[in-house]
Scaffold this motif. Structure first.
Motif, PDB file in Angstrom:
ATOM      1  N   ALA A   1      16.823   8.245  45.689  1.00 37.34           N
ATOM      2  CA  ALA A   1      18.228   8.397  45.327  1.00 37.34           C
ATOM      3  C   ALA A   1      18.503   9.705  44.597  1.00 37.34           C
ATOM      4  O   ALA A   1      19.642   9.962  44.198  1.00 37.34           O
ATOM      5  CB  ALA A   1      18.671   7.222  44.454  1.00 37.34           C
ATOM      6  N   SER A   2      17.491  10.551  44.430  1.00 37.15           N
ATOM      7  CA  SER A   2      17.606  11.731  43.558  1.00 37.15           C
ATOM      8  C   SER A   2      18.746  12.656  43.946  1.00 37.15           C
ATOM      9  O   SER A   2      19.485  13.155  43.087  1.00 37.15           O
ATOM     10  CB  SER A   2      16.289  12.509  43.563  1.00 37.15           C
ATOM     11  OG  SER A   2      15.233  11.755  43.037  1.00 37.15           O
ATOM     12  N   GLY A   3      18.901  12.942  45.242  1.00 32.21           N
ATOM     13  CA  GLY A   3      19.949  13.860  45.675  1.00 32.21           C
ATOM     14  C   GLY A   3      21.336  13.329  45.378  1.00 32.21           C
ATOM     15  O   GLY A   3      22.225  14.066  44.924  1.00 32.21           O
ATOM     16  N   ALA A   4      21.555  12.030  45.626  1.00 31.07           N
ATOM     17  CA  ALA A   4      22.859  11.438  45.334  1.00 31.07           C
ATOM     18  C   ALA A   4      23.103  11.366  43.834  1.00 31.07           C
ATOM     19  O   ALA A   4      24.223  11.591  43.358  1.00 31.07           O
ATOM     20  CB  ALA A   4      22.943  10.052  45.963  1.00 31.07           C
ATOM     21  N   THR A   5      22.064  11.057  43.066  1.00 31.08           N
ATOM     22  CA  THR A   5      22.191  11.044  41.606  1.00 31.08           C
ATOM     23  C   THR A   5      22.591  12.424  41.084  1.00 31.08           C
ATOM     24  O   THR A   5      23.424  12.550  40.175  1.00 31.08           O
ATOM     25  CB  THR A   5      20.880  10.599  40.952  1.00 31.08           C
ATOM     26  OG1 THR A   5      20.525   9.302  41.434  1.00 31.08           O
ATOM     27  CG2 THR A   5      20.991  10.555  39.442  1.00 31.08           C
ATOM     28  N   ALA A   6      22.001  13.469  41.670  1.00 30.67           N
ATOM     29  CA  ALA A   6      22.349  14.835  41.265  1.00 30.67           C
ATOM     30  C   ALA A   6      23.822  15.125  41.513  1.00 30.67           C
ATOM     31  O   ALA A   6      24.514  15.704  40.664  1.00 30.67           O
ATOM     32  CB  ALA A   6      21.473  15.836  42.014  1.00 30.67           C
ATOM     33  N   ILE A   7      24.315  14.720  42.665  1.00 27.87           N
ATOM     34  CA  ILE A   7      25.711  14.986  43.014  1.00 27.87           C
ATOM     35  C   ILE A   7      26.650  14.227  42.068  1.00 27.87           C
ATOM     36  O   ILE A   7      27.663  14.762  41.601  1.00 27.87           O
ATOM     37  CB  ILE A   7      25.968  14.624  44.483  1.00 27.87           C
ATOM     38  CG1 ILE A   7      25.170  15.563  45.390  1.00 27.87           C
ATOM     39  CG2 ILE A   7      27.458  14.706  44.822  1.00 27.87           C
ATOM     40  CD1 ILE A   7      25.093  15.121  46.840  1.00 27.87           C
ATOM     41  N   GLY A   8      26.307  12.970  41.775  1.00 23.45           N
ATOM     42  CA  GLY A   8      27.115  12.220  40.819  1.00 23.45           C
ATOM     43  C   GLY A   8      27.085  12.825  39.434  1.00 23.45           C
ATOM     44  O   GLY A   8      28.105  12.862  38.728  1.00 23.45           O
ATOM     45  N   THR A   9      25.933  13.314  39.016  1.00 23.37           N
ATOM     46  CA  THR A   9      25.814  13.963  37.709  1.00 23.37           C
ATOM     47  C   THR A   9      26.651  15.240  37.664  1.00 23.37           C
ATOM     48  O   THR A   9      27.321  15.541  36.662  1.00 23.37           O
ATOM     49  CB  THR A   9      24.339  14.274  37.419  1.00 23.37           C
ATOM     50  OG1 THR A   9      23.585  13.056  37.443  1.00 23.37           O
ATOM     51  CG2 THR A   9      24.166  14.955  36.072  1.00 23.37           C
ATOM     52  N   ALA A  10      26.619  16.000  38.747  1.00 19.85           N
ATOM     53  CA  ALA A  10      27.439  17.215  38.824  1.00 19.85           C
ATOM     54  C   ALA A  10      28.921  16.881  38.719  1.00 19.85           C
ATOM     55  O   ALA A  10      29.698  17.599  38.054  1.00 19.85           O
ATOM     56  CB  ALA A  10      27.147  17.937  40.135  1.00 19.85           C
ATOM     57  N   MET A  11      29.318  15.806  39.365  1.00 20.84           N
ATOM     58  CA  MET A  11      30.712  15.361  39.288  1.00 20.84           C
ATOM     59  C   MET A  11      31.126  15.117  37.841  1.00 20.84           C
ATOM     60  O   MET A  11      32.199  15.542  37.395  1.00 20.84           O
ATOM     61  CB  MET A  11      30.870  14.084  40.114  1.00 20.84           C
ATOM     62  CG  MET A  11      32.252  13.472  40.125  1.00 20.84           C
ATOM     63  SD  MET A  11      32.219  11.901  41.046  1.00 20.84           S
ATOM     64  CE  MET A  11      33.971  11.554  41.157  1.00 20.84           C
ATOM     65  N   ARG A  12      30.242  14.455  37.084  1.00 18.96           N
ATOM     66  CA  ARG A  12      30.567  14.162  35.683  1.00 18.96           C
ATOM     67  C   ARG A  12      30.658  15.437  34.840  1.00 18.96           C
ATOM     68  O   ARG A  12      31.503  15.544  33.946  1.00 18.96           O
ATOM     69  CB  ARG A  12      29.519  13.214  35.095  1.00 18.96           C
ATOM     70  CG  ARG A  12      29.421  11.869  35.810  1.00 18.96           C
ATOM     71  CD  ARG A  12      30.683  11.048  35.653  1.00 18.96           C
ATOM     72  NE  ARG A  12      30.533   9.728  36.259  1.00 18.96           N
ATOM     73  CZ  ARG A  12      31.326   9.250  37.196  1.00 18.96           C
ATOM     74  NH1 ARG A  12      32.351   9.970  37.650  1.00 18.96           N
ATOM     75  NH2 ARG A  12      31.136   8.042  37.684  1.00 18.96           N
ATOM     76  N   LEU A  13      29.810  16.417  35.104  1.00 22.56           N
ATOM     77  CA  LEU A  13      29.884  17.688  34.372  1.00 22.56           C
ATOM     78  C   LEU A  13      31.235  18.363  34.575  1.00 22.56           C
ATOM     79  O   LEU A  13      31.819  18.921  33.636  1.00 22.56           O
ATOM     80  CB  LEU A  13      28.761  18.623  34.817  1.00 22.56           C
ATOM     81  CG  LEU A  13      27.336  18.256  34.396  1.00 22.56           C
ATOM     82  CD1 LEU A  13      26.344  19.217  35.047  1.00 22.56           C
ATOM     83  CD2 LEU A  13      27.187  18.275  32.880  1.00 22.56           C
ATOM     84  N   LEU A  14      31.734  18.306  35.796  1.00 23.05           N
ATOM     85  CA  LEU A  14      33.034  18.904  36.087  1.00 23.05           C
ATOM     86  C   LEU A  14      34.163  18.102  35.447  1.00 23.05           C
ATOM     87  O   LEU A  14      35.107  18.677  34.890  1.00 23.05           O
ATOM     88  CB  LEU A  14      33.237  18.994  37.599  1.00 23.05           C
ATOM     89  CG  LEU A  14      32.373  20.030  38.313  1.00 23.05           C
ATOM     90  CD1 LEU A  14      32.334  19.760  39.816  1.00 23.05           C
ATOM     91  CD2 LEU A  14      32.888  21.444  38.052  1.00 23.05           C
ATOM     92  N   GLN A  15      34.077  16.803  35.523  1.00 24.48           N
ATOM     93  CA  GLN A  15      35.136  15.974  34.948  1.00 24.48           C
ATOM     94  C   GLN A  15      35.221  16.140  33.435  1.00 24.48           C
ATOM     95  O   GLN A  15      36.311  16.096  32.867  1.00 24.48           O
ATOM     96  CB  GLN A  15      34.889  14.504  35.293  1.00 24.48           C
ATOM     97  CG  GLN A  15      35.143  14.169  36.757  1.00 24.48           C
ATOM     98  CD  GLN A  15      34.748  12.735  37.105  1.00 24.48           C
ATOM     99  OE1 GLN A  15      33.849  12.164  36.483  1.00 24.48           O
ATOM    100  NE2 GLN A  15      35.406  12.167  38.093  1.00 24.48           N
TER     101      GLN A  15
END
Length: 414
Positions: free
Chosen positions: A170-184
């Motif tokens: 799940a690492s790639g999807a977790t990274a994308i979700g984490t990036a989303m939170r940084l932007l938000q």
């Protein structure tokens, strides 16, 4: 589906750039075409000679000197080599110029499950054969997993938050979700995010084989990876990388950037059930999908497409199908790219995220390779044989990892 752009709510997140390096091809266009052809990339791999399972999905024609740079062989493990051209493509696709951006506002979040296993293997062989003085002085930066984000930061002058997520497959999807939170949260204005993996090494493949996770169709590699098929017997190891450029949608509009899709929802959970097997009820996965949809302002009935984790293992596909059937019935068009590119572990969720963006953008669901005999016990609509044209406003991408770690992304049209 409600409009999530409510006053005071979290900002919309836009996907403004994509890049792919996969067994289906180098570059997003080549990879998309290869996945849509629906023919497996699996073949006998000389890196796995003499192993009981010696098949893999490798990136075709990849040359570190050509695709990364002349000094790459000295500085980078293969998982970093695969990530750099994907990131370059994504940044160019987003029409961003690293020479002019404020690097402190640019983050890098990359998923990776295993680090530099190929370099570790080579250096250990040198240690045993020639002694400690033969070991490279760069052995540590070659093998530790955080270095892929570090190298991308150096490549692009990105001095904002910089990290690697490790939630197995799940690492790639977790990274994308984490990036989303940084932007938000306003921590960054741009984030380069995705996943990369180069796991085609004897130790890792032998380990997966010992677990019984790999397909044993070594005499017919092209037929080995067959997600959701009644005759599935395990996955085929693969390698690859995917990078997305994410920005707040308002910032993208302000600079006149093209928005390819919106990342509208993210959910994460743990099964807390078993080291390697998913919870057979799929309870936490279902909860996570619902949470991601709720963030996106969507209902299960709005979902037209599911890009499934779809590993081609008997247990994973059965549990995932149960979740899809329970949430979406037979209304969502399901596909798994792993039939073509194999299971790229920490890169899988990112590769599938990019393919989901392209599916929305092009109104096309790629076929699931080798899905010749649908499993009657699964009861889901798996796209097979040829791409299917379909208008897609809401799509879901699932990723699951050993340890029971789940990550779900929801994408919507731009």
């Amino acid at each position: 589906m409600r409009d999530p752009r409510e006053p005071g709510g979290p900002p919309e997140i836009a996907v403004t750039g994509i890049g792919l390096v996969t067994p289906a091809g180098i570059g997003a266009a080549a990879s998309w075409e290869g996945v849509c052809r629906g023919r497996s990339a699996a073949a006998r791999d000389p890196r796995l000679a003499d192993l009981p399972v010696d098949i893999a999905c490798a990136v075709p024609g990849f040359s570190p000197a050509e695709h990364v740079g002349r000094r790459s062989a000295l500085m980078h493990d293969r998982h970093v080599q695969l990530a750099i051209p994907a990131a370059r493509e994504a940044v160019a696709d987003a029409a961003l110029d690293p020479a002019t951006w404020d690097g402190a506002r640019v983050g890098v979040v990359i998923g990776n499950g295993s680090g530099g296993y190929s370099s570790a293997t080579r250096q250990h062989e040198r240690l045993l054969a020639e002694g400690p003085r033969a070991v490279s002085a760069l052995v540590i930066p070659l093998i530790v997993p955080n270095m892929v984000a570090g190298h991308l930061a150096m490549e692009f002058g990105a001095t904002g938050p910089n990290l690697v997520t490790a939630t197995a497959c799940a690492s790639g999807a977790t990274a994308i979700g984490t990036a989303m939170r940084l932007l938000q949260r306003g921590d960054c204005d741009v984030v380069l995010t995705g996943g990369t993996e180069a796991p085609v090494t004897p130790l890792l493949v032998a380990g997966f084989a010992q677990m019984g996770a790999l397909s044993r169709r070594v005499a017919d590699p092209a037929a080995a990876s067959r997600p959701f098929d009644a005759a599935r017997d395990g996955f085929v190891i693969g390698e690859g990388s995917a990078v997305l450029v994410l920005e707040r949608a308002a910032d993208a509009r302000a600079r006149g950037a093209r928005t390819r899709a919106r990342l509208a929802g993210y959910g994460a959970s743990a099964d807390a059930h078993h080291m390697t097997a998913p919870d057979p009820e799929g309870t936490q996965v279902s909860r996570t999908v619902r949470a991601a949809l709720a963030e996106a302002g969507a209902e299960p009935a709005d979902v037209a497409h599911v890009n499934a984790h779809g590993t081609s293992t008997p247990l994973n596909d059965a549990v995932e199908a149960r979740v899809v059937r329970g949430l979406f019935g037979g209304d969502a068009a399901v596909t798994s790219a792993k039939g073509v590119v194999g299971h790229t572990l920490g890169a899988a969720g990112a590769i599938e995220a990019v393919l989901t963006v392209l599916a929305i953008e092009r109104g096309t669901v790629p076929p699931t390779a080798n899905h010749d005999r649908p499993d009657p016990d699964l009861g889901i609509d798996v796209v097979a044989g040829a791409p299917r044209r379909r208008a897609i406003e809401v799509a879901v991408s699932h990723s699951f990892g050993f340890g029971g770690q789940n990550a779900v992304l929801v994408f919507t049209g731009a």
